[in-house]
Design a protein around this motif. Structure first.
Motif, PDB file in Angstrom:
ATOM      1  N   ILE A 101       4.302  13.053   4.449  1.00 32.28           N
ATOM      2  CA  ILE A 101       3.297  14.039   4.060  1.00 32.28           C
ATOM      3  C   ILE A 101       3.524  14.536   2.632  1.00 32.28           C
ATOM      4  N   THR A 102       4.774  14.830   2.296  1.00 34.60           N
ATOM      5  CA  THR A 102       5.100  15.385   0.972  1.00 34.60           C
ATOM      6  C   THR A 102       4.669  14.447  -0.151  1.00 34.60           C
ATOM      7  N   PHE A 103       4.986  13.176  -0.021  1.00 35.29           N
ATOM      8  CA  PHE A 103       4.672  12.250  -1.102  1.00 35.29           C
ATOM      9  C   PHE A 103       3.212  11.802  -1.078  1.00 35.29           C
ATOM     10  N   ALA A 104       2.536  12.012   0.049  1.00 33.49           N
ATOM     11  CA  ALA A 104       1.078  11.829   0.067  1.00 33.49           C
ATOM     12  C   ALA A 104       0.428  12.910  -0.798  1.00 33.49           C
ATOM     13  N   LEU A 105       0.890  14.148  -0.638  1.00 31.70           N
ATOM     14  CA  LEU A 105       0.359  15.253  -1.434  1.00 31.70           C
ATOM     15  C   LEU A 105       0.709  15.085  -2.917  1.00 31.70           C
ATOM     16  N   ALA A 106       1.902  14.564  -3.191  1.00 37.25           N
ATOM     17  CA  ALA A 106       2.307  14.319  -4.586  1.00 37.25           C
ATOM     18  C   ALA A 106       1.373  13.307  -5.240  1.00 37.25           C
ATOM     19  N   LEU A 138       0.837  -1.189   0.000  1.00 43.96           N
ATOM     20  CA  LEU A 138       0.000   0.000   0.000  1.00 43.96           C
ATOM     21  C   LEU A 138       0.878   1.248   0.000  1.00 43.96           C
ATOM     22  N   PRO A 139       0.391   2.352  -0.561  1.00 40.59           N
ATOM     23  CA  PRO A 139       1.206   3.582  -0.636  1.00 40.59           C
ATOM     24  C   PRO A 139       1.189   4.358   0.673  1.00 40.59           C
ATOM     25  N   ILE A 140       1.625   3.699   1.774  1.00 41.26           N
ATOM     26  CA  ILE A 140       1.524   4.335   3.090  1.00 41.26           C
ATOM     27  C   ILE A 140       2.847   4.338   3.866  1.00 41.26           C
ATOM     28  N   ILE A 161      -1.117  11.619   5.703  1.00 45.22           N
ATOM     29  CA  ILE A 161      -0.999  12.970   6.257  1.00 45.22           C
ATOM     30  C   ILE A 161      -1.184  12.940   7.776  1.00 45.22           C
ATOM     31  N   VAL A 162      -2.154  12.155   8.231  1.00 45.41           N
ATOM     32  CA  VAL A 162      -2.377  12.011   9.674  1.00 45.41           C
ATOM     33  C   VAL A 162      -1.165  11.362  10.337  1.00 45.41           C
ATOM     34  N   LEU A 214       3.820  11.789  13.662  1.00 42.11           N
ATOM     35  CA  LEU A 214       5.265  11.649  13.801  1.00 42.11           C
ATOM     36  C   LEU A 214       5.935  12.989  14.123  1.00 42.11           C
ATOM     37  N   LEU A 215       5.372  14.080  13.590  1.00 39.54           N
ATOM     38  CA  LEU A 215       5.962  15.400  13.830  1.00 39.54           C
ATOM     39  C   LEU A 215       5.766  15.870  15.269  1.00 39.54           C
ATOM     40  N   ILE A 216       4.685  15.421  15.890  1.00 38.32           N
ATOM     41  CA  ILE A 216       4.369  15.953  17.223  1.00 38.32           C
ATOM     42  C   ILE A 216       4.768  15.034  18.369  1.00 38.32           C
ATOM     43  N   ILE A 217       5.147  13.770  18.062  1.00 35.07           N
ATOM     44  CA  ILE A 217       5.511  12.881  19.174  1.00 35.07           C
ATOM     45  C   ILE A 217       6.946  13.167  19.638  1.00 35.07           C
TER      46      ILE A 217
END
Length: 254
Positions: A113-118, A19-21, A245-246, A251-254
């Motif tokens: 996040i970046t590649f999710a938006l891509a 999966l793309p995750i 994105i979630v 990961l950014l806030i932990i």
């Protein structure tokens, strides 16, 4: 290793490999939220082998065409070979840099996040004009270069290949098929590299854990492949994009 640990690692491998995750983002999150023990190279090889067997069985018709050297089979083989060339070359050149600077939580979160938006913008603006049988060498090289970006944790090999294939005009289903076909040499190369490392190290062999991990990884991988392909035109990539994105935000806030 505890049964629950084997189950969790096999689940993560089987689901996130295709999966793309981004599997690396999940492994980082797992290590940050728990005192998960290092499973060792031998267990990694068992998990990858389970995923490899799942993809070979699911795409048995394509594999038969390759061995029979039909027109389609030759195109599949050409695609798998030429798009896979950049991955080990770029991997060898940049692996030390990636290991030093890209395996921390913040860069993994940013890549997630970046590649999710891509993937979102590429899918939204896709123009379906290509077929696998007409894939040129230049397109293969481009997709191969994009796949090589997956040496950066958080990118997702499946996600970036699908994004590249959509970008050059393949349908969603063909983009996913390309991603899965390319996973065969990618997983094989990763397993071979791990096996060389494993054989050069004096690691304890725990056959029972390896067999269970292999079987669970196979089951989770096969079910993931089947579900992903059968539902993609109904659910699109949106759930995976939102999830990434979630996950990246967490990961950014932990």
């Amino acid at each position: 290793m505890e049964i629950i640990n084997i189950f969790i690692l096999s689940f993560i491998q089987g689901v996130t490999e295709f999966l793309p995750i981004s599997s690396s983002a999940h492994l980082v999150l797992l290590s940050e939220l728990s005192n998960f023990p290092d499973q060792g190279l031998g267990f990694d090889i068992a998990l990858h082998t389970g995923s490899l067997l799942a993809i070979l069985i699911y795409f048995k018709d394509e594999i038969k065409k390759i061995f029979a050297m039909t027109d389609d089979g030759r195109h599949y083989l050409k695609l798998m070979i030429f798009t896979s060339i950049p991955l080990p070359i770029i991997g060898i050149i940049f692996i030390d840099y990636v290991s030093l600077y890209m395996r921390n939580i913040q860069p993994i979160a940013i890549m997630t996040i970046t590649f999710a938006l891509a993937l979102y913008f590429t899918d939204k603006n896709r123009k379906e004009s290509k077929k696998i049988i007409n894939c040129s060498y230049s397109l293969m090289f481009f997709i191969g270069l994009m796949q090589a970006l997956a040496i950066m944790p958080g990118v997702s090999r499946a996600g970036v290949v699908i994004t590249a294939a959509l970008l050059v005009g393949f349908t969603r289903k063909d983009s996913i098929r390309i991603s899965f076909l390319l996973s065969i040499p990618a997983i094989f190369m990763a397993s071979t590299y791990q096996t060389v490392q494993f054989l050069s190290a004096d690691e304890v062999i725990i056959i029972k854990d390896y067999i269970l991990g292999f079987l669970l990884s196979f089951v989770f991988s096969y079910l993931t492949i089947r579900l992903f392909i059968s539902t993609i035109n109904k659910v699109t990539f949106s759930p995976y994009i939102i999830y990434r994105i979630v996950l990246g935000t967490i990961l950014l806030i932990i």
